[in-house]
Design an enzyme around this catalytic site. Structure first.
Site, PDB file in Angstrom:
ATOM      1  N   HIS A 119      79.790 -89.707   0.969  1.00  0.00           N
ATOM      2  CA  HIS A 119      80.469 -90.889   1.496  1.00  0.00           C
ATOM      3  C   HIS A 119      79.728 -92.108   0.965  1.00  0.00           C
ATOM      4  O   HIS A 119      78.594 -92.362   1.344  1.00  0.00           O
ATOM      5  CB  HIS A 119      80.411 -90.928   3.024  1.00  0.00           C
ATOM      6  CG  HIS A 119      81.369 -90.007   3.682  1.00  0.00           C
ATOM      7  ND1 HIS A 119      82.527 -90.435   4.276  1.00  0.00           N
ATOM      8  CD2 HIS A 119      81.336 -88.673   3.848  1.00  0.00           C
ATOM      9  CE1 HIS A 119      83.174 -89.390   4.774  1.00  0.00           C
ATOM     10  NE2 HIS A 119      82.476 -88.315   4.531  1.00  0.00           N
ATOM     11  N   HIS A 126      80.374 -92.190  11.527  1.00  0.00           N
ATOM     12  CA  HIS A 126      80.851 -91.149  12.439  1.00  0.00           C
ATOM     13  C   HIS A 126      79.989 -91.073  13.690  1.00  0.00           C
ATOM     14  O   HIS A 126      78.787 -91.363  13.639  1.00  0.00           O
ATOM     15  CB  HIS A 126      80.799 -89.773  11.757  1.00  0.00           C
ATOM     16  CG  HIS A 126      81.549 -89.690  10.473  1.00  0.00           C
ATOM     17  ND1 HIS A 126      81.012 -90.117   9.281  1.00  0.00           N
ATOM     18  CD2 HIS A 126      82.798 -89.225  10.192  1.00  0.00           C
ATOM     19  CE1 HIS A 126      81.899 -89.922   8.311  1.00  0.00           C
ATOM     20  NE2 HIS A 126      82.994 -89.393   8.832  1.00  0.00           N
ATOM     21  N   ASN A 141      91.452 -77.195   5.443  1.00  0.00           N
ATOM     22  CA  ASN A 141      91.290 -75.781   5.782  1.00  0.00           C
ATOM     23  C   ASN A 141      92.379 -75.355   6.759  1.00  0.00           C
ATOM     24  O   ASN A 141      92.628 -76.034   7.754  1.00  0.00           O
ATOM     25  CB  ASN A 141      89.892 -75.489   6.342  1.00  0.00           C
ATOM     26  CG  ASN A 141      89.347 -76.570   7.257  1.00  0.00           C
ATOM     27  OD1 ASN A 141      89.119 -77.715   6.839  1.00  0.00           O
ATOM     28  ND2 ASN A 141      89.150 -76.212   8.497  1.00  0.00           N
TER      29      ASN A 141
HETATM   30  N1  HPA Z   1      87.062 -79.306  11.799  1.00  0.00           N
HETATM   31  C1  HPA Z   1      86.594 -80.559  11.972  1.00  0.00           C
HETATM   32  N2  HPA Z   1      86.536 -81.463  11.007  1.00  0.00           N
HETATM   33  C2  HPA Z   1      86.993 -81.105   9.794  1.00  0.00           C
HETATM   34  C3  HPA Z   1      87.498 -79.825   9.540  1.00  0.00           C
HETATM   35  C4  HPA Z   1      87.532 -78.874  10.613  1.00  0.00           C
HETATM   36  O1  HPA Z   1      87.972 -77.704  10.463  1.00  0.00           O
HETATM   37  N3  HPA Z   1      87.882 -79.780   8.234  1.00  0.00           N
HETATM   38  C5  HPA Z   1      87.609 -81.017   7.720  1.00  0.00           C
HETATM   39  N4  HPA Z   1      87.077 -81.807   8.656  1.00  0.00           N
END
Ligand code: HPA
Length: 273
Positions: free
Chosen positions: A62, A84, A236
């Site tokens: 980042h 974050h 994912n």
């Molecule tokens: N969970 C939380 N944050 C994320 C995920 C996940 O599976 N994939 C990318 N950011």
């Protein structure tokens, strides 16, 4: 003057003294969205570390800088890299850059993130237009004294994601032949990824995607009357996350691939704004 307003004024003065100008559109680019910044006619690039009162980004991959420029004749500011909750900041600090952009005139915020799919019909690489969110972070950026010059004590979140911008995003996607999904984004604190049971939980409460960002920034933007449009890159898919588990490397890789598609969509939206 409030302490927050004092700080924001100092940040704004520093930025103006270093080539920044008033902007109509603010953007937060998550992983993989670098291309949007590449096509901006850049006028100024200012590292977060130089801006008074800005938190400093700690996540690998980042970048931490604010880019000012023009896109399709519109003045934009791009946050390359964001803050974050899991990095240790209270949410009031996570949203500090948005307070600054607001004082620089921001009327529209485009947010992006990488997220895990919890809707079983979502595949890795999908782009999800965010229709709504659920805040499961153990904080709220508006907690504490309300700063009236930024917005009301109890802002409505009924239309946090602007209905007109949602429709514009749909139209632009269709015209560009970019297939998008739609859904609800759930924010959890991380940094650990979810257990199989937690992915199920997110699904059960109505979440289509889960991640660790975006919700604080959207709450602060809505507080200030800034119109928001947001996208998640699904990095994912549910079944795989629950069996093999997602890896950070995979998340970054998929975000880069799908990010190119999302970048074109965002450029089209800005053109039509
Ligand atoms: N969970 C939380 N944050 C994320 C995920 C996940 O599976 N994939 C990318 N950011």
């Amino acid at each position: 003057m409030s302490e927050l307003l004092d700080k924001v004024t100092e940040s704004v003065n520093y930025l103006r003294g270093n080539g920044a100008f008033d902007v109509e559109i603010g953007m937060i680019l998550g992983s993989g969205l670098g291309r949007v910044a590449e096509v901006v006619n850049t006028k100024a690039e200012i590292p977060y570390s130089k801006i008074p009162h800005f938190p400093v980004s700690t996540v690998e991959g980042h970048e931490g800088k604010l880019v000012f420029g023009e896109l399709s004749g519109k003045k934009v500011a791009i946050m390359k890299g964001r803050f974050h909750y899991y990095e240790g900041y209270p949410l009031s600090e996570v949203v500090y850059p948005l307070r600054v952009l607001y004082k620089l005139g921001m009327k529209i915020l485009i947010v992006t993130n990488a997220a895990g799919g919890t809707n079983p019909y979502f595949e890795a690489g999908d782009i999800m237009l965010i229709l709504d969110h659920i805040n499961l972070l153990p904080d709220n950026p508006l907690r504490g004294r309300n700063e009236e010059e930024f917005g009301p004590r109890f802002p409505s979140m009924a239309k946090a994601y602007d209905p007109d911008l949602i429709n514009l995003a749909r139209r632009c996607a269709e015209e560009s032949g970019i297939h998008i999904k739609e859904g609800v984004y759930v924010a959890l604190q991380g940094p650990s990824l979810e257990t199989p049971a937690e992915y199920n939980f997110v699904r059960l409460i109505g979440g289509d995607a889960v991640g660790m960002s975006t919700v604080p920034e959207v709450i602060a933007a809505v507080h200030m009357g800034v119109r928001v449009v947001g996208f998640s890159i699904i990095t994912n898919a549910l079944r795989k996350s629950q069996t093999e588990g997602a890896t950070h490397e995979e998340v970054v890789e998929i975000a880069n691939v799908a990010g190119a598609r999302l970048s074109s969509l965002i450029l089209k939206i800005i053109e039509k704004l």
